[in-house]
Design a protein around this motif. Structure first.
Motif, mmCIF file in Angstrom:
data_model
loop_
_atom_site.group_PDB
_atom_site.id
_atom_site.type_symbol
_atom_site.label_atom_id
_atom_site.label_comp_id
_atom_site.label_asym_id
_atom_site.label_seq_id
_atom_site.Cartn_x
_atom_site.Cartn_y
_atom_site.Cartn_z
ATOM 1 N N ARG A 225 -4.752 3.656 -8.582
ATOM 2 C CA ARG A 225 -4.364 3.946 -7.094
ATOM 3 C C ARG A 225 -3.154 4.898 -6.814
ATOM 4 N NH1 ARG A 225 -5.303 -1.952 -7.082
ATOM 5 N NH2 ARG A 225 -7.056 -2.311 -6.034
ATOM 6 N N LEU A 226 -3.306 5.598 -7.848
ATOM 7 C CA LEU A 226 -2.199 6.801 -7.697
ATOM 8 C C LEU A 226 -2.735 7.844 -6.589
ATOM 9 C CD1 LEU A 226 -0.888 7.806 -11.464
ATOM 10 C CD2 LEU A 226 0.348 6.896 -9.714
ATOM 11 N N ALA A 227 -3.737 7.923 -6.513
ATOM 12 C CA ALA A 227 -4.478 8.891 -5.562
ATOM 13 C C ALA A 227 -4.175 8.415 -4.432
ATOM 14 C CB ALA A 227 -5.940 9.269 -5.859
ATOM 15 N N THR A 228 -4.383 6.987 -4.084
ATOM 16 C CA THR A 228 -4.141 6.539 -2.842
ATOM 17 C C THR A 228 -2.880 6.529 -2.351
ATOM 18 O OG1 THR A 228 -5.861 4.574 -3.233
ATOM 19 C CG2 THR A 228 -4.211 3.939 -1.667
ATOM 20 N N ILE A 229 -1.828 6.181 -3.446
ATOM 21 C CA ILE A 229 -0.300 6.476 -3.208
ATOM 22 C C ILE A 229 -0.052 7.742 -2.709
ATOM 23 C CG2 ILE A 229 2.030 6.085 -4.058
ATOM 24 C CD1 ILE A 229 0.533 4.088 -6.080
ATOM 25 N N ARG A 230 -0.581 8.831 -3.204
ATOM 26 C CA ARG A 230 -0.295 10.117 -2.949
ATOM 27 C C ARG A 230 -1.052 10.387 -1.576
ATOM 28 N NH1 ARG A 230 -0.930 11.715 -8.388
ATOM 29 N NH2 ARG A 230 0.716 13.130 -8.885
ATOM 30 N N THR A 231 -2.004 9.995 -1.237
ATOM 31 C CA THR A 231 -2.614 10.370 0.285
ATOM 32 C C THR A 231 -1.694 9.651 1.278
ATOM 33 O OG1 THR A 231 -4.802 10.253 -0.608
ATOM 34 C CG2 THR A 231 -4.767 9.911 1.687
ATOM 35 N N ILE A 232 -1.040 8.242 0.890
ATOM 36 C CA ILE A 232 -0.225 7.876 2.197
ATOM 37 C C ILE A 232 1.224 8.535 1.915
ATOM 38 C CG2 ILE A 232 0.880 5.773 2.634
ATOM 39 C CD1 ILE A 232 -1.380 4.209 1.126
ATOM 40 N N ALA A 233 1.725 8.866 0.816
ATOM 41 C CA ALA A 233 3.039 9.579 0.657
ATOM 42 C C ALA A 233 2.780 10.898 1.567
ATOM 43 C CB ALA A 233 3.260 9.742 -0.731
ATOM 44 N N SER A 234 1.486 11.614 1.483
ATOM 45 C CA SER A 234 1.407 12.868 1.987
ATOM 46 C C SER A 234 1.663 12.666 3.682
ATOM 47 C CB SER A 234 0.121 13.584 1.601
ATOM 48 O OG SER A 234 -0.123 13.906 0.247
ATOM 49 N N VAL A 235 1.109 11.614 3.933
ATOM 50 C CA VAL A 235 1.064 11.359 5.704
ATOM 51 C C VAL A 235 2.765 10.976 5.869
ATOM 52 C CG1 VAL A 235 0.334 10.074 7.363
ATOM 53 C CG2 VAL A 235 -1.109 10.755 5.738
#
Length: 416
Positions: free
Chosen positions: A162-172
């Motif tokens: 879920r690194l991509a998920t964490i990145r997506t949330i962190a980007s917001v």
């Protein structure tokens, strides 16, 4: 700055190789004993320029981000991926042996309880927005440079996938270019993401963050500086069959296997104790297990963690009575007169140890004591106090839950 050709003599406490330079010790990352290296030396730090004689204990790192040739820079998450299993395990156990010797403590140190890749359920990432992308990873050692990662062999598959998920949330969530931290805990119900260090999110960004989480799978909770922004499902972890929902970003043991081993050692030493004090109890790692067999008084300075422990105890059938007390044990330790009613005492303080509290424990007369620590140096200081008061160390067990780092957990048991 000078150029020297030196031989690495040993590993230091932080996992760096140590060579003897013309003006004193030189510390060199990513080297092993016996290696001869050409170094650029700046004061007491050396940077490898070339190596003429690699150690037979040198192995290929497990991660593309490790070491001076790592992708995106040298990730500071690990320091010893280049060491063979035997060298690495001996090094970790020796940290505990040497710490005991430094305080003239006589105790047999058990073999290291091993850690394995993919076991870390809790990790802390650093993130920062740049003009091109969002960096998410770990700081390079002794640097503010973030090594953005695409894999992490120490972290659980549930986190890595879920690194991509964490990145997506962190980007917001990211505001400006300032770095921030994300504590990620894999729970039984999904990832618990605790963001810290972001101070200027407006209502629009908060709404976007909530909507982003609700659009992702596998995220149980998102919090910012301790405030819950959204909780699609309550995060739950298991302490010996008791379900607990820890507060955002709170302390938990880094791996479940290590926690289980520590708990087994605690429970075995307690034996038939009927009244137990659990100091620095957190959310109940040991208290809730002990309550299967004995009355427990759990003392913790962090209010939200203590409330999670209390709620879990109240909602679980079959436990012995569990009482809780919010108390800063550094500023106001439990006194010997308060502790004398307990058959046994468990204490698991932060890295600083519990010197003042240990002096009171030493005077209370409890028959059995269990000391749990992630810092052998402060542990042996506290053990020395107990031994001087008439306690005998009955076991010392080093436990590796911080794989490929220089950190080691220890459980020590004592009897009056």
């Amino acid at each position: 700055m000078s150029t020297e050709t030196l031989t690495i003599e040993k590993l230091g406490m932080s996992g760096d190789g140590i060579a003897r330079g013309p003006f004193g010790p030189v510390y060199v990352s990513f080297t092993l004993p016996g290696e001869t290296v050409a170094l650029a030396v700046n004061r007491d730090r050396g940077t490898v320029m070339s190596m003429s004689d690699p150690s037979p204990d040198r192995v290929e790192p497990k991660c593309r981000h490790f070491g001076p040739d790592g992708e995106n820079g040298a990730c500071g998450g690990c320091s010893l991926q280049h060491a063979s299993d035997s060298l690495y395990q001996d090094f970790k156990r020796q940290l505990v042996v040497d710490a005991l010797k430094s305080k003239a403590l006589q105790a047999e140190v058990a073999p290291l309880v091993l850690a394995h890749p993919g076991e870390r359920r809790r990790t802390v990432f650093t993130a920062r927005r740049t003009e091109k992308e969002l960096l998410l990873g770990y700081n390079q050692a002794e640097s503010h440079h973030i090594v953005s990662i695409s894999e992490c062999p120490i972290a659980s598959p549930g986190i890595v996938s879920r690194l991509a998920t964490i990145r997506t949330i962190a980007s917001v969530m990211a505001v400006g270019a300032e770095p921030f931290r994300i504590t990620v805990l894999e729970t039984l119900s999904g990832l618990d993401l605790a963001f810290e260090g972001i101070n200027k999110m407006d209502d629009r960004q908060r709404r976007m963050a909530v909507e982003t989480v609700l659009g992702q799978k596998g995220v149980a909770r998102l919090s910012l500086n301790g405030e819950i922004l959204v909780e699609p499902v309550k995060p739950v972890i298991d302490f010996g069959g008791v379900s607990v929902s820890p507060p955002p970003g709170s302390f938990t043991q880094a791996t479940k296997p290590a926690e289980d081993v520590m708990a087994e050692l605690v429970m075995a030493h307690l034996g038939k104790a009927k009244r137990v004090a659990d100091l620095f109890a957190g959310s109940g790692t040991f208290s809730l297990r002990i309550a299967r067999k004995a009355r427990v008084h759990a003392v913790e300075g962090e209010d939200k963690a203590l409330k999670a422990l209390d709620l879990a105890a109240r909602n679980t059938q079959g436990l012995k009575p569990v009482t809780v007390e919010k108390r800063d044990l550094y500023r106001r330790p439990m006194m010997a007169s308060e502790l004398k009613i307990y058959d046994a005492i468990v204490f698991d303080p932060p890295r600083a140890g519990a010197e003042v509290q240990t002096k009171e424990i030493a005077r209370c007369g409890a028959r059995k004591i269990i000391a749990v620590s992630c810092n052998p140096v402060t542990l042996v200081r506290d053990l020395r106090i107990l031994v001087d008061a008439g306690y005998r160390i009955t076991s010392v067990t080093p436990i590796d839950q911080f794989l490929w780092s220089s950190h080691v957990e220890v459980v020590a048991t004592l009897e009056k």
